[in-house]
Design a protein around this motif. Structure first.
Motif, mmCIF file in Angstrom:
data_model
loop_
_atom_site.group_PDB
_atom_site.id
_atom_site.type_symbol
_atom_site.label_atom_id
_atom_site.label_comp_id
_atom_site.label_asym_id
_atom_site.label_seq_id
_atom_site.Cartn_x
_atom_site.Cartn_y
_atom_site.Cartn_z
ATOM 1 N N ASP A 79 44.697 21.333 33.453
ATOM 2 C CA ASP A 79 44.402 22.515 32.653
ATOM 3 C C ASP A 79 43.112 22.634 32.207
ATOM 4 O OD1 ASP A 79 46.894 23.612 33.237
ATOM 5 O OD2 ASP A 79 47.554 23.435 31.281
ATOM 6 N N ALA A 80 42.553 21.253 31.589
ATOM 7 C CA ALA A 80 41.213 21.271 31.159
ATOM 8 C C ALA A 80 40.180 21.316 32.211
ATOM 9 C CB ALA A 80 41.160 20.054 30.453
ATOM 10 N N GLU A 81 40.485 20.766 33.223
ATOM 11 C CA GLU A 81 39.509 21.063 34.534
ATOM 12 C C GLU A 81 39.589 22.641 34.821
ATOM 13 O OE1 GLU A 81 40.965 18.571 37.617
ATOM 14 O OE2 GLU A 81 40.255 16.624 36.712
ATOM 15 N N LEU A 82 40.378 23.272 34.917
ATOM 16 C CA LEU A 82 40.472 24.568 35.242
ATOM 17 C C LEU A 82 39.828 25.583 34.221
ATOM 18 C CD1 LEU A 82 41.443 26.743 37.562
ATOM 19 C CD2 LEU A 82 43.606 26.738 36.307
ATOM 20 N N THR A 83 40.224 25.124 32.945
ATOM 21 C CA THR A 83 39.550 25.931 31.762
ATOM 22 C C THR A 83 38.055 25.902 31.956
ATOM 23 O OG1 THR A 83 41.511 25.662 30.383
ATOM 24 C CG2 THR A 83 39.501 26.092 29.319
ATOM 25 N N GLU A 84 37.462 24.753 32.378
ATOM 26 C CA GLU A 84 36.042 24.366 32.451
ATOM 27 C C GLU A 84 35.358 25.353 33.483
ATOM 28 O OE1 GLU A 84 32.815 20.822 33.197
ATOM 29 O OE2 GLU A 84 34.795 20.464 32.597
ATOM 30 N N LYS A 85 36.344 25.528 34.676
ATOM 31 C CA LYS A 85 35.799 26.222 35.863
ATOM 32 C C LYS A 85 35.667 27.674 35.575
ATOM 33 C CE LYS A 85 37.172 22.940 39.590
ATOM 34 N NZ LYS A 85 38.003 22.694 40.694
ATOM 35 N N ILE A 86 36.869 28.199 34.774
ATOM 36 C CA ILE A 86 36.960 29.455 34.437
ATOM 37 C C ILE A 86 35.834 29.919 33.605
ATOM 38 C CG2 ILE A 86 38.219 31.095 33.007
ATOM 39 C CD1 ILE A 86 40.861 29.807 34.191
ATOM 40 N N THR A 87 35.481 29.118 32.659
ATOM 41 C CA THR A 87 34.334 29.172 31.523
ATOM 42 C C THR A 87 33.184 29.290 32.242
ATOM 43 O OG1 THR A 87 35.784 27.972 29.945
ATOM 44 C CG2 THR A 87 33.355 28.169 29.386
ATOM 45 N N ILE A 88 32.864 28.557 33.174
ATOM 46 C CA ILE A 88 31.568 28.629 34.037
ATOM 47 C C ILE A 88 31.394 29.969 34.733
ATOM 48 C CG2 ILE A 88 30.382 27.576 35.928
ATOM 49 C CD1 ILE A 88 31.448 24.973 34.672
ATOM 50 N N VAL A 89 32.340 30.402 35.187
ATOM 51 C CA VAL A 89 32.691 31.682 36.102
ATOM 52 C C VAL A 89 32.230 32.947 35.193
ATOM 53 C CG1 VAL A 89 33.994 33.214 37.570
ATOM 54 C CG2 VAL A 89 33.725 30.818 37.984
ATOM 55 N N GLN A 95 30.662 32.740 32.208
ATOM 56 C CA GLN A 95 29.433 32.682 31.813
ATOM 57 C C GLN A 95 28.338 33.148 32.681
ATOM 58 O OE1 GLN A 95 29.054 28.648 30.385
ATOM 59 N NE2 GLN A 95 29.957 29.212 28.226
ATOM 60 N N ARG A 96 28.492 32.712 34.315
ATOM 61 C CA ARG A 96 27.764 33.166 35.065
ATOM 62 C C ARG A 96 27.700 34.637 35.477
ATOM 63 N NH1 ARG A 96 28.527 28.262 39.727
ATOM 64 N NH2 ARG A 96 27.582 26.711 38.418
ATOM 65 N N SER A 97 28.696 35.596 34.965
ATOM 66 C CA SER A 97 28.916 36.736 35.318
ATOM 67 C C SER A 97 28.501 37.473 33.862
ATOM 68 C CB SER A 97 30.285 36.831 35.401
ATOM 69 O OG SER A 97 31.218 37.056 34.396
ATOM 70 N N ARG A 98 27.899 36.729 33.044
ATOM 71 C CA ARG A 98 27.319 37.303 31.653
ATOM 72 C C ARG A 98 28.530 37.797 31.042
ATOM 73 N NH1 ARG A 98 22.459 40.113 34.295
ATOM 74 N NH2 ARG A 98 24.154 40.530 35.663
ATOM 75 N N GLY A 99 29.633 37.461 31.082
ATOM 76 C CA GLY A 99 30.963 38.079 30.384
ATOM 77 C C GLY A 99 31.589 39.170 31.063
ATOM 78 N N THR A 100 31.237 39.649 32.107
ATOM 79 C CA THR A 100 31.670 40.938 32.841
ATOM 80 C C THR A 100 32.787 40.798 33.544
ATOM 81 O OG1 THR A 100 30.212 40.600 34.550
ATOM 82 C CG2 THR A 100 29.267 41.899 32.627
ATOM 83 N N TYR A 101 33.084 39.512 33.988
ATOM 84 C CA TYR A 101 34.285 39.058 34.908
ATOM 85 C C TYR A 101 35.451 39.022 34.304
ATOM 86 C CZ TYR A 101 31.801 38.478 39.009
ATOM 87 O OH TYR A 101 30.981 38.774 40.442
ATOM 88 N N GLY A 102 36.684 40.001 34.277
ATOM 89 C CA GLY A 102 37.807 39.706 33.717
ATOM 90 C C GLY A 102 38.746 38.896 34.656
ATOM 91 N N ALA A 103 40.065 38.721 34.448
ATOM 92 C CA ALA A 103 40.833 37.789 35.135
ATOM 93 C C ALA A 103 41.003 38.035 36.463
ATOM 94 C CB ALA A 103 42.319 37.908 34.527
ATOM 95 N N PRO A 104 41.024 39.174 37.286
ATOM 96 C CA PRO A 104 41.304 39.353 38.468
ATOM 97 C C PRO A 104 39.944 38.905 39.237
ATOM 98 C CG PRO A 104 41.751 41.249 37.449
ATOM 99 C CD PRO A 104 41.290 40.476 36.600
ATOM 100 N N ARG A 105 38.701 39.014 38.674
ATOM 101 C CA ARG A 105 37.442 38.797 39.366
ATOM 102 C C ARG A 105 37.143 37.117 39.227
ATOM 103 N NH1 ARG A 105 32.706 43.036 38.066
ATOM 104 N NH2 ARG A 105 33.587 44.640 39.538
ATOM 105 N N VAL A 106 37.647 36.492 38.071
ATOM 106 C CA VAL A 106 37.830 35.191 38.132
ATOM 107 C C VAL A 106 38.414 34.287 39.016
ATOM 108 C CG1 VAL A 106 38.170 33.228 36.298
ATOM 109 C CG2 VAL A 106 36.807 35.364 35.597
ATOM 110 N N HIS A 107 39.726 35.085 38.995
ATOM 111 C CA HIS A 107 40.605 34.539 39.921
ATOM 112 C C HIS A 107 40.127 34.748 41.319
ATOM 113 C CE1 HIS A 107 44.611 34.324 42.403
ATOM 114 N NE2 HIS A 107 44.844 33.345 41.397
ATOM 115 N N ALA A 108 39.476 35.618 41.723
ATOM 116 C CA ALA A 108 38.859 35.871 43.176
ATOM 117 C C ALA A 108 38.084 34.942 43.567
ATOM 118 C CB ALA A 108 38.380 37.271 43.302
ATOM 119 N N VAL A 109 37.067 34.434 42.520
ATOM 120 C CA VAL A 109 36.011 33.563 42.488
ATOM 121 C C VAL A 109 36.667 32.106 42.693
ATOM 122 C CG1 VAL A 109 34.039 32.446 41.356
ATOM 123 C CG2 VAL A 109 34.253 34.906 41.535
ATOM 124 N N LEU A 110 37.426 31.814 41.665
ATOM 125 C CA LEU A 110 37.989 30.618 41.940
ATOM 126 C C LEU A 110 38.710 30.264 43.129
ATOM 127 C CD1 LEU A 110 39.604 30.153 38.380
ATOM 128 C CD2 LEU A 110 37.398 29.232 39.283
#
Length: 73
Positions: free
Chosen positions: A46-56, A58-73
Motif C-alpha cells: 500500500d505504501a509503494e502504491l501510494t507513492e506511485k499515485i502521488t507521483i502521477v 503531481q506530474r499531472s499538476r493535480g488535474t488527474y482524478g482517480a480514473p486517469r491515475v488508474h489508467a496511468v498505473l
C-alpha cells in the motif's frame, strides 16, 4: 476497531497478556508483531502504491482524478 491498544493497556497495568488475547480472540503472535512495528506485506505494498499515485498526481499538476491515475498505473 483494533483491540491492540486495550491489550497494551492491560499489559501496562500488570495483567496477563495471554488471557487478554484469549478473551478478545486475538493471537498473541499478531499482538506482538503489531507491537514491534513490523509492517505486513499489505502495508508495504500500500505504501509503494501510494507513492506511485502521488507521483502521477503531481506530474499531472493535480488535474488527474482517480480514473486517469488508474489508467496511468
Amino acid at each position: 476497531m483494533t483491540v491492540h491498544p486495550f491489550i497494551e493497556a492491560e499489559k501496562t497495568a500488570g495483567h496477563n497478556v495471554k488471557r487478554a488475547c484469549e478473551l478478545l480472540q486475538v493471537s498473541r503472535t499478531a499482538y506482538y508483531a503489531r507491537r514491534n512495528g513490523v509492517p505486513g506485506p499489505r502495508k508495504v505494498r500500500d505504501a509503494e502504491l501510494t507513492e506511485k499515485i502521488t507521483i502521477v498526481h503531481q506530474r499531472s499538476r493535480g488535474t488527474y482524478g482517480a480514473p486517469r491515475v488508474h489508467a496511468v498505473l
